[in-house]
Design a protein around this motif. Structure first.
Motif, PDB file in Angstrom:
ATOM      1  N   ILE A   3     -64.505 -74.650  28.238  1.00  8.07           N
ATOM      2  CA  ILE A   3     -64.033 -76.013  28.469  1.00  8.07           C
ATOM      3  C   ILE A   3     -64.019 -76.278  29.969  1.00  8.07           C
ATOM      4  O   ILE A   3     -63.906 -75.345  30.778  1.00  8.07           O
ATOM      5  N   PRO A   4     -64.177 -77.531  30.367  1.00  5.68           N
ATOM      6  CA  PRO A   4     -64.201 -77.840  31.800  1.00  5.68           C
ATOM      7  C   PRO A   4     -62.829 -77.673  32.440  1.00  5.68           C
ATOM      8  O   PRO A   4     -61.802 -77.926  31.802  1.00  5.68           O
ATOM      9  N   CYS A  23     -60.108 -86.679  25.916  1.00  9.11           N
ATOM     10  CA  CYS A  23     -59.955 -85.440  26.682  1.00  9.11           C
ATOM     11  C   CYS A  23     -58.486 -85.044  26.819  1.00  9.11           C
ATOM     12  O   CYS A  23     -58.129 -83.862  26.689  1.00  9.11           O
ATOM     13  N   TRP A  28     -57.031 -81.324  27.957  1.00 10.62           N
ATOM     14  CA  TRP A  28     -57.875 -81.092  29.123  1.00 10.62           C
ATOM     15  C   TRP A  28     -57.375 -81.895  30.328  1.00 10.62           C
ATOM     16  O   TRP A  28     -56.977 -83.058  30.177  1.00 10.62           O
ATOM     17  N   TRP A  87     -67.150 -81.831  34.698  1.00 13.80           N
ATOM     18  CA  TRP A  87     -67.895 -82.823  33.909  1.00 13.80           C
ATOM     19  C   TRP A  87     -67.498 -84.211  34.409  1.00 13.80           C
ATOM     20  O   TRP A  87     -66.313 -84.570  34.395  1.00 13.80           O
ATOM     21  N   TYR A 172     -69.257 -78.874  25.182  1.00 10.07           N
ATOM     22  CA  TYR A 172     -68.083 -79.660  25.556  1.00 10.07           C
ATOM     23  C   TYR A 172     -67.715 -80.631  24.431  1.00 10.07           C
ATOM     24  O   TYR A 172     -66.547 -80.770  24.055  1.00 10.07           O
TER      25      TYR A 172
END
Length: 321
Positions: A3-4, A23, A28, A87, A172
């Motif tokens: 994951i970012p 998100c 996130w 991202w 993602y």
């Protein structure tokens, strides 16, 4: 799944807010930015509202949502939003020149390893990213509205997008509970836009011809073919409709009927000003004073449909449609 560390959403309209809510609902870290102060002010409350609505709809756990909202940054500066983002999602209006200018600015601020995607609903990636230097990390990730609820995302590569960037984007999206579909080549409108445009044109034509009212037309689609397509999609629907004979039998018995209808379908390419006014007035009259109520009702229905489809899906995940 990877994951970012951080997602940056540039553009605080409905699509940008939806991306940020999605998100955040996954816990996130996400930053959202828009040059328009009014849009940012609206986004401040709207991201939280839409993220918490996912809890009420049973689409996200409260503990993770609250963690994501604590991490949410309403950036005051463009560079602040992009800094350290793995991202970066461009989510401004559908204007190719504006997107080009913004994406050049994003490239100048982004880290070397950042994935850069556009939320365009139909512009060619070669045009959107036409002024950028590094095209290997650029691609389109087109969500449907509202992005935090509808799981499908079209992934459209530029000719020079690397396989690693494609795989990363798909990973993602899957981590966010999305269903990415990868187009083999770019075409104006992509797939979803072209299908939607074809269906909507016929729907508009039927209303303007006085065949049916706006609200009854919407019911005809949402309670008719849309239910079948949600369960199976158009090709599979017709393949199943003829029993053991499948699509071969279907075409033998019903293709002639479809061909006669195709000849009579709307084929105009634009609405003149008078037709636009008639359409707008018809839709506004049908739903006057009910938009917020209907938006909430739509979201509840979407959530219920998704829940039913998830419960009915085979454990192996091998089902189509």
């Amino acid at each position: 799944m990877t994951i970012p560390r951080k997602v940056a959403v540039i553009g605080a309209g409905d699509i940008g807010v939806g991306w940020a809510a999605l998100c955040a609902s996954a816990g996130w870290p996400v930053a959202i930015f828009d040059l328009n102060p009014a849009m940012m002010e609206r986004a401040s409350g709207e991201v939280e509202r839409r993220t918490r609505a996912l809890v009420a709809l049973g689409r996200a756990p409260e503990s993770i949502v609250e963690r994501g909202l604590k991490e949410l940054v309403r950036a005051n500066f463009f560079s602040e939003a992009i800094q350290d983002a793995d991202w970066i999602i461009e989510a401004i209006h559908e204007d190719v020149v504006a997107k080009q200018k913004l994406l050049v600015a994003i490239e100048q601020e982004a880290g070397d390893d950042a994935l850069i995607s556009s939320s365009s609903s139909g512009l060619p990636p070669s045009e959107i990213f036409g002024r950028m230097r590094r095209l290997d990390r650029c691609l389109v990730t087109h969500p449907l509205n509202p992005p935090e609820l509808i799981p499908l995302v079209e992934v459209v590569p530029e000719a020079r997008t690397s396989a690693a960037s494609m795989n990363r984007a798909v990973e993602y999206l899957r981590s966010l509970g999305r269903f990415p579909i990868v187009l083999k080549k770019s075409i104006p409108g992509y797939v979803v836009g072209r299908v939607s445009a074809a269906v909507w044109r016929e729907c508009i034509d039927l209303v303007l011809q006085g065949v049916i009212s706006v609200d009854d037309l919407d019911r005809a689609v949402s309670l008719g073919p849309a239910i079948g397509w949600a369960a199976a999609g158009p090709h599979l629907t017709y393949h199943l409709a003829a029993g053991e004979g499948g699509i071969r039998s279907f075409t033998q018995h019903l293709l002639a009927s479809f061909e006669s209808w195709w000849q009579q379908l709307a084929h105009w390419a634009q609405l003149d000003p008078e037709q636009q006014r008639a359409l707008i007035q018809s839709i506004e009259r049908a739903y006057k004073g009910k938009v917020e109520f209907l938006r909430e009702a739509r979201d509840r229905r979407l959530s219920a449909i998704l829940k039913s489809l998830e419960q009915a899906r085979a454990p192996s995940g091998s089902e189509s449609g």
